[in-house]
Design a protein around this motif. Structure first.
Motif, PDB file in Angstrom:
ATOM      1  N   ASP A   2       0.833  -1.199   0.000  1.00 35.54           N
ATOM      2  CA  ASP A   2       0.000   0.000   0.000  1.00 35.54           C
ATOM      3  C   ASP A   2       0.870   1.251   0.000  1.00 35.54           C
ATOM      4  O   ASP A   2       1.873   1.330   0.710  1.00 35.54           O
ATOM      5  N   PHE A   3       0.464   2.228  -0.791  1.00 36.06           N
ATOM      6  CA  PHE A   3       1.203   3.481  -0.898  1.00 36.06           C
ATOM      7  C   PHE A   3       1.013   4.332   0.351  1.00 36.06           C
ATOM      8  O   PHE A   3      -0.107   4.552   0.791  1.00 36.06           O
ATOM      9  N   SER A   4       2.129   4.787   0.948  1.00 32.76           N
ATOM     10  CA  SER A   4       2.091   5.690   2.093  1.00 32.76           C
ATOM     11  C   SER A   4       3.469   6.316   2.232  1.00 32.76           C
ATOM     12  O   SER A   4       4.428   5.908   1.561  1.00 32.76           O
ATOM     13  N   ASN A  61       8.693  -1.921  -6.130  1.00 35.67           N
ATOM     14  CA  ASN A  61       8.445  -0.578  -6.661  1.00 35.67           C
ATOM     15  C   ASN A  61       7.265  -0.547  -7.621  1.00 35.67           C
ATOM     16  O   ASN A  61       6.492   0.415  -7.642  1.00 35.67           O
ATOM     17  N   ILE A  62       7.117  -1.602  -8.394  1.00 34.77           N
ATOM     18  CA  ILE A  62       5.978  -1.683  -9.312  1.00 34.77           C
ATOM     19  C   ILE A  62       4.672  -1.741  -8.530  1.00 34.77           C
ATOM     20  O   ILE A  62       3.698  -1.060  -8.854  1.00 34.77           O
ATOM     21  N   GLU A  63       4.644  -2.551  -7.453  1.00 33.43           N
ATOM     22  CA  GLU A  63       3.443  -2.644  -6.609  1.00 33.43           C
ATOM     23  C   GLU A  63       3.142  -1.310  -5.941  1.00 33.43           C
ATOM     24  O   GLU A  63       1.981  -0.900  -5.839  1.00 33.43           O
ATOM     25  N   LEU A  64       4.205  -0.622  -5.492  1.00 30.94           N
ATOM     26  CA  LEU A  64       4.021   0.673  -4.837  1.00 30.94           C
ATOM     27  C   LEU A  64       3.459   1.712  -5.811  1.00 30.94           C
ATOM     28  O   LEU A  64       2.571   2.486  -5.477  1.00 30.94           O
ATOM     29  N   CYS A  65       3.984   1.704  -7.031  1.00 30.56           N
ATOM     30  CA  CYS A  65       3.501   2.639  -8.063  1.00 30.56           C
ATOM     31  C   CYS A  65       2.043   2.352  -8.409  1.00 30.56           C
ATOM     32  O   CYS A  65       1.247   3.283  -8.607  1.00 30.56           O
ATOM     33  N   ARG A  66       1.691   1.067  -8.466  1.00 29.02           N
ATOM     34  CA  ARG A  66       0.302   0.706  -8.771  1.00 29.02           C
ATOM     35  C   ARG A  66      -0.632   1.191  -7.656  1.00 29.02           C
ATOM     36  O   ARG A  66      -1.718   1.717  -7.916  1.00 29.02           O
ATOM     37  N   SER A  67      -0.184   1.027  -6.387  1.00 25.08           N
ATOM     38  CA  SER A  67      -0.992   1.489  -5.254  1.00 25.08           C
ATOM     39  C   SER A  67      -1.119   3.014  -5.251  1.00 25.08           C
ATOM     40  O   SER A  67      -2.191   3.567  -4.999  1.00 25.08           O
ATOM     41  N   GLY A  70      -3.576   4.141  -7.847  1.00 26.72           N
ATOM     42  CA  GLY A  70      -4.954   3.919  -7.392  1.00 26.72           C
ATOM     43  C   GLY A  70      -5.419   5.005  -6.439  1.00 26.72           C
ATOM     44  O   GLY A  70      -6.546   5.501  -6.535  1.00 26.72           O
ATOM     45  N   LYS A  71      -4.529   5.386  -5.505  1.00 27.17           N
ATOM     46  CA  LYS A  71      -4.903   6.433  -4.550  1.00 27.17           C
ATOM     47  C   LYS A  71      -5.088   7.781  -5.237  1.00 27.17           C
ATOM     48  O   LYS A  71      -5.984   8.551  -4.914  1.00 27.17           O
ATOM     49  N   ASP A  78     -12.643  12.045  -5.817  1.00 21.47           N
ATOM     50  CA  ASP A  78     -13.211  12.786  -4.679  1.00 21.47           C
ATOM     51  C   ASP A  78     -13.220  14.283  -4.957  1.00 21.47           C
ATOM     52  O   ASP A  78     -14.161  14.995  -4.597  1.00 21.47           O
ATOM     53  N   CYS A  79     -12.140  14.765  -5.598  1.00 16.05           N
ATOM     54  CA  CYS A  79     -12.038  16.185  -5.912  1.00 16.05           C
ATOM     55  C   CYS A  79     -13.120  16.599  -6.905  1.00 16.05           C
ATOM     56  O   CYS A  79     -13.767  17.638  -6.741  1.00 16.05           O
ATOM     57  N   ILE A  80     -13.328  15.762  -7.926  1.00 20.32           N
ATOM     58  CA  ILE A  80     -14.369  16.046  -8.919  1.00 20.32           C
ATOM     59  C   ILE A  80     -15.741  16.049  -8.265  1.00 20.32           C
ATOM     60  O   ILE A  80     -16.584  16.902  -8.542  1.00 20.32           O
TER      61      ILE A  80
END
Length: 274
Positions: A2-4, A61-67, A70-71, A78-80
């Motif tokens: 998960d990206f954080s 890194n590929i998994e992190l970029c994918r996460s 997504g975020k 949410d902004c839209i």
């Protein structure tokens, strides 16, 4: 993965560790010394270990970029959505103002038709005044005032408002559009300027004001809020009228201490204490 922010720091540590491992395996002290000739001299075992480490990091890194992607997509959605809701709110406000002006114009028109000699066509100035009066009233309905909040140098009022709503268990229920201190700072004065808070709807203001009395029961880390009180965002005329009611109520309290006196809907209510 998960990206954080923590995951980014962890990836950075792993990359530095792998980088140092490759340099150590190749028996060089700097990346500039690492070339094809040096790599060809490496034994098969260490070279395989280097490749495995780098491949594992590449996968992470590929998994992190994918996460992260997504975020970002969710944040954009949410902004839209927020922009769409804001546009709808603004359009609703405009429609309401137009309807109010239309009703006022119709009312004037009826007066002119019934008594043409005594009535006159409304001026542009009077129409603007009607619109301004309605807009001001509508804006006040979506705001409330905080009194007694200690004023600090270089303070950030949105944080204070957020903590206040948190203390009231209301922090996730309402959309806070803005907050600011009212008036100017007076030198050699201990007076504290009130804070005006604007929410997304009049219903949110009503709900918060209905629970304002809970502030007096707060203690511990929230004790500072027990000295504050909330009030509607009143017009100048309403403030003058409310001040008169407060003065009248004070007289009643001294004359009839056996009763509980309070103000509701612009009137003083008195009931016997139980």
């Amino acid at each position: 993965m998960d990206f954080s922010v923590d995951s980014l720091h962890n990836i950075e540590k792993d990359l530095n560790a792998a980088f140092n491992f490759v340099l150590k395996s190749a028996k060089v002290g700097d990346a500039e010394e690492l070339n094809e000739t040096v790599m060809m001299k490496m034994h098969k075992g260490p070279l395989i270990n280097c490749v495995e480490k780098l491949f594992g990091l590449l996968k992470s890194n590929i998994e992190l970029c994918r996460s992260a992607a997504g975020k970002i997509d969710r944040l954009q959605a949410d902004c839209i959505q927020s922009k769409t809701e804001l546009i709808a709110l603004q359009q609703n406000k405009l429609d309401t103002v137009q309807n109010s002006v239309r009703k006022e114009m119709q009312s004037w028109s009826d007066i002119v038709q019934k008594n043409c000699e005594k009535s006159s066509v409304p001026s542009v100035k009077s129409v603007k005044q009607v619109v301004k009066s309605y807009v001001d009233e509508n804006d006040r309905s979506r705001s409330f005032i905080i009194y007694g909040a200690k004023e600090e140098k270089n303070e950030h009022t949105p944080e204070l408002v957020e903590d206040l709503l948190l203390a009231m268990n209301e922090e996730k229920k309402h959309q806070v559009l803005g907050s600011l201190r009212l008036g100017t700072i007076k030198k050699d004065s201990d007076s504290v300027r009130p804070i005006k808070v604007t929410l997304g709807s009049a219903d949110s203001v009503k709900e918060i004001l209905s629970k304002a009395k809970t502030l007096k029961t707060l203690y511990g880390s929230y004790a500072m809020f027990s000295k504050m009180y909330l009030a509607p965002d009143r017009s100048r005329e309403e403030r003058i009228e409310h001040k008169k009611l407060v003065e009248e109520m004070k007289l009643l309290i001294s004359k009839e201490p056996n009763k509980h006196h309070y103000i509701r809907n612009g009137k003083i209510v008195s009931v016997l204490r139980g």
